[in-house]
Design a protein around this motif. Structure first.
Motif, PDB file in Angstrom:
ATOM      1  N   LYS A  75       0.847  -1.190   0.000  1.00 37.09           N
ATOM      2  CA  LYS A  75       0.000   0.000   0.000  1.00 37.09           C
ATOM      3  C   LYS A  75       0.884   1.242   0.000  1.00 37.09           C
ATOM      4  CE  LYS A  75      -3.764  -2.210   2.516  1.00 37.09           C
ATOM      5  NZ  LYS A  75      -4.474  -2.301   3.805  1.00 37.09           N
ATOM      6  N   PRO A  76       0.502   2.273  -0.780  1.00 33.06           N
ATOM      7  CA  PRO A  76       1.307   3.490  -0.822  1.00 33.06           C
ATOM      8  C   PRO A  76       1.399   4.139   0.564  1.00 33.06           C
ATOM      9  CG  PRO A  76      -0.505   3.570  -2.414  1.00 33.06           C
ATOM     10  CD  PRO A  76      -0.698   2.348  -1.588  1.00 33.06           C
ATOM     11  N   SER A  77       2.570   4.666   0.878  1.00 31.55           N
ATOM     12  CA  SER A  77       2.765   5.323   2.171  1.00 31.55           C
ATOM     13  C   SER A  77       3.858   6.371   2.039  1.00 31.55           C
ATOM     14  CB  SER A  77       3.153   4.286   3.223  1.00 31.55           C
ATOM     15  OG  SER A  77       3.399   4.923   4.445  1.00 31.55           O
ATOM     16  N   ASP A  78       3.695   7.476   2.755  1.00 30.61           N
ATOM     17  CA  ASP A  78       4.726   8.511   2.728  1.00 30.61           C
ATOM     18  C   ASP A  78       5.521   8.524   4.031  1.00 30.61           C
ATOM     19  OD1 ASP A  78       2.813   9.463   4.432  1.00 30.61           O
ATOM     20  OD2 ASP A  78       2.667  11.457   3.530  1.00 30.61           O
ATOM     21  N   CYS A  79       5.537   7.384   4.709  1.00 31.53           N
ATOM     22  CA  CYS A  79       6.270   7.296   5.977  1.00 31.53           C
ATOM     23  C   CYS A  79       7.766   7.119   5.717  1.00 31.53           C
ATOM     24  CB  CYS A  79       5.730   6.146   6.819  1.00 31.53           C
ATOM     25  SG  CYS A  79       5.981   4.516   6.099  1.00 31.53           S
ATOM     26  N   ASN A  80       8.543   7.293   6.786  1.00 29.26           N
ATOM     27  CA  ASN A  80      10.002   7.136   6.695  1.00 29.26           C
ATOM     28  C   ASN A  80      10.463   5.723   7.049  1.00 29.26           C
ATOM     29  OD1 ASN A  80      10.373   9.829   6.000  1.00 29.26           O
ATOM     30  ND2 ASN A  80      10.445  10.456   8.137  1.00 29.26           N
ATOM     31  N   GLY A  81       9.502   4.832   7.257  1.00 28.12           N
ATOM     32  CA  GLY A  81       9.844   3.466   7.617  1.00 28.12           C
ATOM     33  C   GLY A  81       8.717   2.847   8.413  1.00 28.12           C
TER      34      GLY A  81
END
Length: 192
Positions: A75-81
């Motif tokens: 799933k797309p995510s803009d997290c850093n990890g």
């Protein structure tokens, strides 16, 4: 990318500390319990399969759990990890997670943070939590002690694998929440 495996026996404050790590480093938590609940509620093919084992009182096979994890990471995510909570629990799952993170995220597990708390304190914390939460598994000392023993049995081999990779760090989970958070933050910041 920061990918953390977070360890801690029941009552160690793992949930609270996961939230603090998420806020500090813009991470996304992946909890196997949440994955099961989501997939079963949405009646995904994996959720239906998992439910069929659970309804028979059987453990959900590693492969089903692993497949849910892969789907979540796609799933797309803009997290850093990511913070992995409840997975891995076995050496097989540890090897799977290493492969998944490599293949899906083009990264690796950065660190395994383990909150360490004396059993006596864990029991006290869980009994107190049981009084306010109404959770049955937090109200009887014998059940609590068994959960703690099971946790150590299951995670020992995983901890050993991360020790061999030089990625295992124990952090004292007793004290003020903010102090414990700072210790965890410091370990993550050493990675850069």
């Amino acid at each position: 990318m920061i990918n953390i495996v977070l360890f801690g026996p029941p009552g160690s404050g793992k949930g609270t500390q996961a939230e603090n790590l998420i806020k500090k480093f813009n991470l996304k938590q992946i909890s196997t319990g949440d994955l099961f609940r989501y997939n079963m509620k949405q009646e995904t093919p994996l959720g239906i399969l998992a439910k069929s084992f659970i309804e028979k009182g059987e453990l959900v096979p590693d492969q089903v759990t692993t497949d849910m994890l892969v789907e979540e990471l796609k799933k797309p995510s803009d997290c850093n990890g990511y913070i992995f909570d409840g997975y891995p629990r076995t050496s097989f799952q540890t090897e799977c997670l290493d492969e998944i993170v490599k293949n899906e995220l083009h990264s690796e597990i950065s660190i395994c943070l383990s909150l360490v708390v004396e059993d006596k304190i864990l029991v006290e914390r869980l009994i107190n939590r049981g009084k306010t939460s109404g959770r049955k598994d937090d109200s009887e000392e014998a059940i609590i002690k068994n959960r703690i023993v099971e946790y150590y049995k299951k995670t020992a081999e995983v901890a050993e694998l991360y020790k061999q990779q030089g990625k295992y760090v124990e952090v004292n989970g007793v004290g003020e929440i903010a102090e414990i958070s700072e210790k965890l933050f410091a370990e993550v910041e050493k990675l850069n």
